[in-house]
Design a protein around this motif. Structure first.
Motif, PDB file in Angstrom:
ATOM      1  N   HIS A  92      36.603  32.392  37.801  1.00 18.32           N
ATOM      2  CA  HIS A  92      37.362  32.259  36.559  1.00 18.32           C
ATOM      3  C   HIS A  92      38.305  31.070  36.686  1.00 18.32           C
ATOM      4  O   HIS A  92      38.898  30.847  37.742  1.00 18.32           O
ATOM      5  CB  HIS A  92      38.162  33.544  36.342  1.00 18.32           C
ATOM      6  N   GLN A 148      33.566  44.692  41.109  1.00 22.41           N
ATOM      7  CA  GLN A 148      33.365  43.971  42.367  1.00 22.41           C
ATOM      8  C   GLN A 148      31.930  43.516  42.594  1.00 22.41           C
ATOM      9  O   GLN A 148      31.665  42.778  43.540  1.00 22.41           O
ATOM     10  CB  GLN A 148      33.813  44.848  43.549  1.00 22.41           C
ATOM     11  N   ILE A 202      52.059  26.070  50.046  1.00 23.39           N
ATOM     12  CA  ILE A 202      51.359  27.200  50.669  1.00 23.39           C
ATOM     13  C   ILE A 202      49.935  27.260  50.159  1.00 23.39           C
ATOM     14  O   ILE A 202      48.996  27.462  50.910  1.00 23.39           O
ATOM     15  CB  ILE A 202      52.034  28.530  50.292  1.00 23.39           C
ATOM     16  N   ASP A 203      49.802  27.080  48.861  1.00 23.61           N
ATOM     17  CA  ASP A 203      48.492  27.251  48.258  1.00 23.61           C
ATOM     18  C   ASP A 203      47.575  26.074  48.529  1.00 23.61           C
ATOM     19  O   ASP A 203      46.397  26.240  48.769  1.00 23.61           O
ATOM     20  CB  ASP A 203      48.641  27.414  46.739  1.00 23.61           C
ATOM     21  N   ILE A 226      42.836  27.070  45.456  1.00 27.04           N
ATOM     22  CA  ILE A 226      43.288  27.210  46.846  1.00 27.04           C
ATOM     23  C   ILE A 226      42.158  26.796  47.780  1.00 27.04           C
ATOM     24  O   ILE A 226      42.367  26.061  48.740  1.00 27.04           O
ATOM     25  CB  ILE A 226      43.736  28.658  47.121  1.00 27.04           C
ATOM     26  N   LYS A 262      41.154  30.547  35.704  1.00 25.35           N
ATOM     27  CA  LYS A 262      42.553  30.835  35.975  1.00 25.35           C
ATOM     28  C   LYS A 262      42.738  31.525  37.327  1.00 25.35           C
ATOM     29  O   LYS A 262      43.847  31.891  37.690  1.00 25.35           O
ATOM     30  CB  LYS A 262      43.121  31.729  34.858  1.00 25.35           C
ATOM     31  N   ASN A 263      41.648  31.752  38.006  1.00 22.66           N
ATOM     32  CA  ASN A 263      41.765  32.369  39.336  1.00 22.66           C
ATOM     33  C   ASN A 263      42.181  31.291  40.330  1.00 22.66           C
ATOM     34  O   ASN A 263      41.415  30.399  40.677  1.00 22.66           O
ATOM     35  CB  ASN A 263      40.427  32.983  39.744  1.00 22.66           C
ATOM     36  N   ARG A 264      43.408  31.422  40.781  1.00 17.62           N
ATOM     37  CA  ARG A 264      43.985  30.386  41.625  1.00 17.62           C
ATOM     38  C   ARG A 264      43.234  30.221  42.943  1.00 17.62           C
ATOM     39  O   ARG A 264      43.312  29.179  43.581  1.00 17.62           O
ATOM     40  CB  ARG A 264      45.432  30.777  41.913  1.00 17.62           C
ATOM     41  N   ARG A 265      42.488  31.227  43.336  1.00 20.04           N
ATOM     42  CA  ARG A 265      41.740  31.134  44.594  1.00 20.04           C
ATOM     43  C   ARG A 265      40.781  29.960  44.570  1.00 20.04           C
ATOM     44  O   ARG A 265      40.495  29.365  45.609  1.00 20.04           O
ATOM     45  CB  ARG A 265      40.964  32.426  44.828  1.00 20.04           C
ATOM     46  N   PHE A 300      41.152  39.618  39.380  1.00 27.02           N
ATOM     47  CA  PHE A 300      40.697  38.479  40.185  1.00 27.02           C
ATOM     48  C   PHE A 300      40.568  38.893  41.648  1.00 27.02           C
ATOM     49  O   PHE A 300      39.610  38.517  42.329  1.00 27.02           O
ATOM     50  CB  PHE A 300      41.691  37.315  40.092  1.00 27.02           C
ATOM     51  N   ASP A 360      53.060  20.272  51.945  1.00 26.06           N
ATOM     52  CA  ASP A 360      53.678  21.456  52.550  1.00 26.06           C
ATOM     53  C   ASP A 360      53.579  22.668  51.633  1.00 26.06           C
ATOM     54  O   ASP A 360      54.261  23.660  51.816  1.00 26.06           O
ATOM     55  CB  ASP A 360      55.142  21.163  52.915  1.00 26.06           C
ATOM     56  N   LEU A 374      34.633  36.710  37.863  1.00 28.29           N
ATOM     57  CA  LEU A 374      36.051  36.789  38.189  1.00 28.29           C
ATOM     58  C   LEU A 374      36.422  35.819  39.300  1.00 28.29           C
ATOM     59  O   LEU A 374      37.466  35.185  39.275  1.00 28.29           O
ATOM     60  CB  LEU A 374      36.404  38.215  38.616  1.00 28.29           C
ATOM     61  N   LYS A 375      35.514  35.696  40.256  1.00 28.97           N
ATOM     62  CA  LYS A 375      35.767  34.823  41.407  1.00 28.97           C
ATOM     63  C   LYS A 375      35.921  33.374  40.957  1.00 28.97           C
ATOM     64  O   LYS A 375      36.738  32.633  41.482  1.00 28.97           O
ATOM     65  CB  LYS A 375      34.564  34.954  42.336  1.00 28.97           C
ATOM     66  N   PHE A 424      40.059  41.893  42.921  1.00 30.61           N
ATOM     67  CA  PHE A 424      38.880  42.742  43.118  1.00 30.61           C
ATOM     68  C   PHE A 424      37.605  41.907  43.064  1.00 30.61           C
ATOM     69  O   PHE A 424      36.740  42.026  43.930  1.00 30.61           O
ATOM     70  CB  PHE A 424      38.831  43.840  42.043  1.00 30.61           C
ATOM     71  N   GLY A 425      37.507  41.058  42.041  1.00 31.38           N
ATOM     72  CA  GLY A 425      36.292  40.260  41.880  1.00 31.38           C
ATOM     73  C   GLY A 425      36.083  39.321  43.051  1.00 31.38           C
ATOM     74  O   GLY A 425      34.966  39.160  43.548  1.00 31.38           O
ATOM     75  N   SER A 426      37.171  38.708  43.529  1.00 30.21           N
ATOM     76  CA  SER A 426      37.039  37.743  44.616  1.00 30.21           C
ATOM     77  C   SER A 426      36.655  38.432  45.921  1.00 30.21           C
ATOM     78  O   SER A 426      36.108  37.795  46.816  1.00 30.21           O
ATOM     79  CB  SER A 426      38.346  36.972  44.809  1.00 30.21           C
ATOM     80  N   ALA A 448      31.753  40.263  39.638  1.00 29.96           N
ATOM     81  CA  ALA A 448      32.439  39.592  40.751  1.00 29.96           C
ATOM     82  C   ALA A 448      32.405  38.065  40.628  1.00 29.96           C
ATOM     83  O   ALA A 448      33.444  37.409  40.736  1.00 29.96           O
ATOM     84  CB  ALA A 448      31.819  40.032  42.072  1.00 29.96           C
TER      85      ALA A 448
END
Lengths: 487, 473
Positions: free
Chosen positions: A37, A27, A71-72, A45, A39-42, B324, A69, A34-35, B326-328, A31
């Motif tokens: 990355h 974390q 969600i993501d 989003i 492939k991180n869908r966030r 992801f 419409d 990963l945040k 955890f990292g986010s 962090a």
């Protein structure tokens, strides 16, 4: 039993400690990785949680955002006249990532850029949602339209520059694709994406920037520049003492042929360019040698892997080579390759009296409140030839249009210089050749436009193909469009 | 000889430590209020309004905690004051986490897409929590003294074996056979209960056999090697845990039981050699099974290369999604209800619930949560230290170590420290068996600590003393 109990207590403490250390590692240390990355869908989003900023041409938005419409992804990218602008915008897809300006200026478009921090804070205080900034491009909508329409259903590309500044005015590539159709996350988007990936004609390829072709006879401009810069000839009307037939050096009398029976024996530079003599320019390249030819080509931008507009162009190549190959490279064949942008750069350097400007297409980055965050200033790339030599070349190119292979590009009342090219390729040169045309127009305020057009293949009969016939009208239309809007 | 010295040196005093029940009550207030705030927070983040179930939830959790506290006051007045508040806090936060994931539109849509109806898990979990508290109360009321459990040593063994073996005969879910399915009622995870029952068996067995295991050994290279025949029990447990691993493909449970056994064996015999043997055997067993058992092998590969799934398309992306999350979350987290941990999709509110903690509460919240678990374990081991009888010591340390190992295995799994196993985070994760069994575990620990801290009854009048009494005039 208490001694082992205390040890077990320590052991349990170590287990918890291991978890704490790992937690810090994941974390804190990792962090960011990963945040962000891929492939991180966030990431997606967040990108599509609000309307994206727009890409702007001539004050008009060529992109937009619509609500969905999903969600993501609350918003989806849309494109106006997508296929025409695709080489400029590339795409921003909810599922398939983003490319080109959409990717390179992503932080501005999403509003995440640090320079938008103040704006964001104000918006937060005033309760407005976070907004993205805009990317204002240098493109000329009329010129782009002329280029795209001119190419029509043929395979090819156009790159047009303002020689005085390096601003990219047109960047067209056909066949093209509609980035709107792959922007979403629906089944249709996926189907279109798969179709594009499997497309034989490579519609997603940005031919103007990222495809390199043998430049053919248009490269003779570089060879002529090298001859003048190195003092091989003092004037353009001086006989070049070139033989006909001309045999490639270090070969067993392998001739370098001209296209047809043209007056190339001992021709002047002007005459040799007018009728496009392979023998004369092959000999010049051989006389100068690989090193000097390579040096001159590099001044024009060849062998530079980082021509960033900001979308990176493919590297145009003038490689180290042996003597016969170097002679061939001097007429734009062999392993010599160039992108349409590269040939537009060559033309623009000549039109701008020897000064080559760095090509760019992002004029400025703008905050949502229209404040300019970053303004691109024109920058000199290099000086491939002296002003006087550049004017000599202009003279030669204007002769080509006046009474040579490029007569199709004549525009009433405007000085136009150009050069045709027909590049052989494929095994034993069997494939349909590439038709090239490069040209510039000149007014009393200098040259406002230099353009390179390549048409990849055509159903036209093989011997009918000459740059003059296929590519010159497209180049002409682009030049006219620029001249009209400049007034 | 003065009687004053005798009183001063004796460990059993009639005065005794304070009961600390009021401390427990004060802590309990926090343990109830904090989850209530968390609950409100989720509601505000998700829909900008206080959640409608707020009152019911707060009152429910408060009632459960209150009943627990009152029963402890009556039946275990000297019990450790931290265990009940810590467990309540975790249980309360777990309910909020589960409720928060119930609100996920994404999970609902995924469920619909896969053709089954999405059910809110929080109401059930609240019901299970109530049942769990009821069991907690029952243990405190009916288990007068933990030493009674010693009588059931071998019955415990049989029951534990049945519980462990039973899942083999039921269909597995998602690759792991760890459930007993009762048609119409649902399924239970016997491993969670077997944990406690096995601890009882181990404690009873080791208390009897400890001398044989400890003393009859040869010294070799600084280690006391046990005799061949004394190796029997450890080998039996080892084989058993490997069998669980192979037939039920449950890495976590087998690790948990073996680890618990080795810890208790070590405490009982005070022989370090057992630890060495235990580690060697578990490492060997895990390596062999990890290589050859396909289900376990897949998990090990997913642990070693969590992001490979995106390129090869094989395996599960849960580990990557968990990392992801955890990292986010970063240092401070996204805040309650504002993360996207539901991207983990499958098992987001059970095995992977800790990832939601990681994303929404950040490094700070996750570390706090881990420390809460650490505190529970610490109180458990402290209870073992304070216990006066070997059976109580062994049982307390066994349960604490099992709890610690379970937390380590689950949290380590979701954070990518060790391969993922099919266990659930005690108190946090959705699942009836888990929450019920863990409340029972806490109840037993509290009962042991109550016995340990309880002041000894006033010594009976000594006849000797009377005989030497000075005859008063």
């Amino acid at each position: 039993m208490n001694k082992p109990l205390r040890r077990i207590a320590i052991f349990c403490g170590l287990l918890v400690l291991a978890l704490l250390v790992r937690d810090n590692w994941v974390q804190f240390v990792q962090a960011d990785e990963l945040k962000n990355h891929k492939k991180n869908r966030r990431v997606q989003i967040a990108t599509y949680s609000k309307p994206r900023g727009d890409i702007i041409v001539d004050g008009q938005r060529i992109t937009g955002s619509t609500k969905t419409d999903s969600i993501d992804f609350k918003y989806k990218r849309t494109y106006k006249n997508g296929p025409m602008w695709a080489p400029v915008t590339s795409y921003a897809s909810q599922v398939f990532g983003s490319r080109g300006i959409e990717a390179l200026e992503d932080k501005i478009l999403t509003g995440e850029d640090d320079r938008l921090f103040f704006n964001r804070t104000i918006d937060m205080v005033t309760g407005k949602g976070k907004k993205g900034g805009d990317v204002v491009t240098t493109l000329n909508a009329k010129a782009q339209e002329a280029a795209f329409k001119g190419l029509g259903d043929k395979k090819g590309a156009v790159a047009a520059l303002d020689p005085r500044t390096g601003k990219i005015l047109a960047l067209a590539s056909t066949p093209s694709y509609d980035p709107s159709k792959i922007a979403g996350s629906s089944k249709e988007d996926e189907k279109e994406w798969k179709r594009l990936l499997a497309d034989k004609d490579k519609a997603m390829l940005n031919r103007a920037l990222q495809e390199s072709y043998p430049p053919g006879s248009t490269f003779k401009l570089v060879t002529a520049s090298a001859a003048l810069e190195n003092g091989l000839y003092s004037g353009i009307d001086e006989p070049t003492k070139s033989p006909l037939p001309y045999y490639l050096p270090d070969t067993n009398k392998q001739p370098l042929n001209n296209e047809g029976d043209i007056p190339c024996k001992n021709a002047t530079l002007r005459e040799a360019l007018r009728v496009s003599c392979n023998t004369v320019f092959g000999k010049i390249s051989a006389d100068l040698g690989n090193k000097k030819m390579k040096e001159e080509a590099e001044k024009f931008g060849f062998n530079d892997p980082k021509v960033d507009t900001p979308t990176r162009a493919a590297e145009s190549k003038y490689p180290k080579d042996n003597r016969p190959q170097n002679a061939m490279a001097g007429i734009g064949q062999a392993s010599n390759t160039a992108t349409p942008l590269q040939m537009a750069m060559v033309t623009s350097a000549i039109a701008n009296n020897g000064k080559l400007m760095q090509p760019y297409m992002v004029d400025k980055l703008r905050a949502p409140n229209l404040n300019v965050i970053e303004q691109t200033e024109p920058k000199e790339y290099s000086r491939p030839l002296s002003s006087s030599n550049a004017q000599k070349l202009q003279d030669m190119m204007e002769t080509v249009v006046e009474k040579g292979t490029g007569t199709m590009a004549q525009i009433d009342g405007v000085k136009v210089g150009g050069k045709t090219g027909t590049a052989q390729h494929g095994e034993n040169n069997k494939a349909n050749p590439y038709a090239w045309f490069v040209s510039y127009a000149k007014t009393d305020k200098g040259s406002p436009v230099a353009v390179a057009c390549v048409i990849e293949s055509s159903d036209t009969l093989r011997d009918d193909i000459a740059g003059g016939k296929l590519a010159a009208p497209v180049a002409k239309a682009v030049m006219e469009a620029v001249l009209k809007t400049a007034k | 000889m003065s009687s004053a010295t005798t009183t001063a040196t004796t460990t059993i005093s009639t005065v005794g430590p304070p009961s600390r029940r009021n401390t427990e009550l004060a802590l309990l207030v926090f343990a109830v209020v904090i989850p209530c705030f968390a609950y409100a927070n989720v509601g505000l983040a998700l829909s900008d309004e206080m959640p409608s179930g707020m009152l019911g939830y707060g009152v429910g959790l408060g009632l459960l905690a209150g009943v627990g506290h009152l029963v402890v006051r009556k039946f275990a007045p000297y019990a450790d004051p931290l265990l009940l508040p810590l467990a309540t806090l975790l249980n309360g936060l777990g309910l909020v986490l589960i409720w928060r994931l119930d609100q996920s539109e994404r999970l609902a849509r995924t469920a619909k897409f896969q053709g089954f109806t999405f059910q809110a898990s929080a109401p059930n979990q609240l019901l299970f929590s109530a049942i769990a508290i009821a069991l907690f109360v029952a243990v405190l009321v009916f288990l007068k003294d933990h030493r009674i459990l010693q009588r059931y040593t071998y019955i415990s063994m049989v029951v534990a074996l049945i519980l462990l073996v039973a899942p083999i005969f039921f269909p597995g879910k998602n690759g792991a056979k760890i459930w007993i399915v009762i048609p119409g009622l649902g399924s239970i995870q016997p491993g969670e209960f077997a944990k406690i029952i096995l601890a009882v068996f181990f404690a009873g067995y080791l208390m009897v056999k400890r001398d044989a295991l400890a003393l009859a050994s040869r010294r070799f290279m600084g280690l006391y090697l046990p005799r061949g025949r004394d190796l029997g029990p450890i080998i039996v447990v080892w084989v058993l845990s490997l069998l669980i691993l192979v037939f039920e493909t449950d890495l976590g449970t087998s690790l948990l039981f073996f680890g618990m056994f080795v810890v208790m064996l070590y405490v009982a015999t005070e022989r370090t050699s057992w630890i060495v043997f235990g580690l060697l055997m578990s490492a060997g067993g895990a390596a062999v099974v990890g290589t050859f058992e396909p289900h376990v092998h897949v998990r090990v590969m997913a642990w070693l290369h969590p992001f490979d799934v995106f390129t090869t398309g094989q395996g599960t992306e849960q580990i990557a999604q968990s990392l992801f999350a955890f990292g986010s979350g970063g240092v401070f987290g996204t805040g309650w209800g504002q993360g996207h941990s539901d991207l983990i999709s499958f098992a987001a509110n059970s095995d992977f619930i800790f990832a939601t903690v990681g994303e929404e509460l950040g490094l700070a919240g996750t570390m706090a949560m881990l420390l809460v678990y650490g505190l529970i374990v610490e109180r458990g081991v402290r209870t073992a230290l304070a216990a006066r009888d070997p059976f109580g010591k062994l049982l307390a340390v066994g349960l604490s170590a099992a709890f610690a190992i379970q937390v380590f295995v689950v949290a380590g799994g979701v954070m990518g420290l060790i391969p993922m196993t099919g266990m659930t985070m005690p108190f946090l994760a959705q699942g009836g068996s888990s929450v019920i069994a863990n409340w029972a575990l806490i109840a037993i620990l509290m009962k042991i600590s109550d016995t340990a801290r309880r002041p000894a009854p006033a010594p009976a009048p000594s006849p000797d003393a009377e005989m030497t009494q000075v005859v008063r005039p």
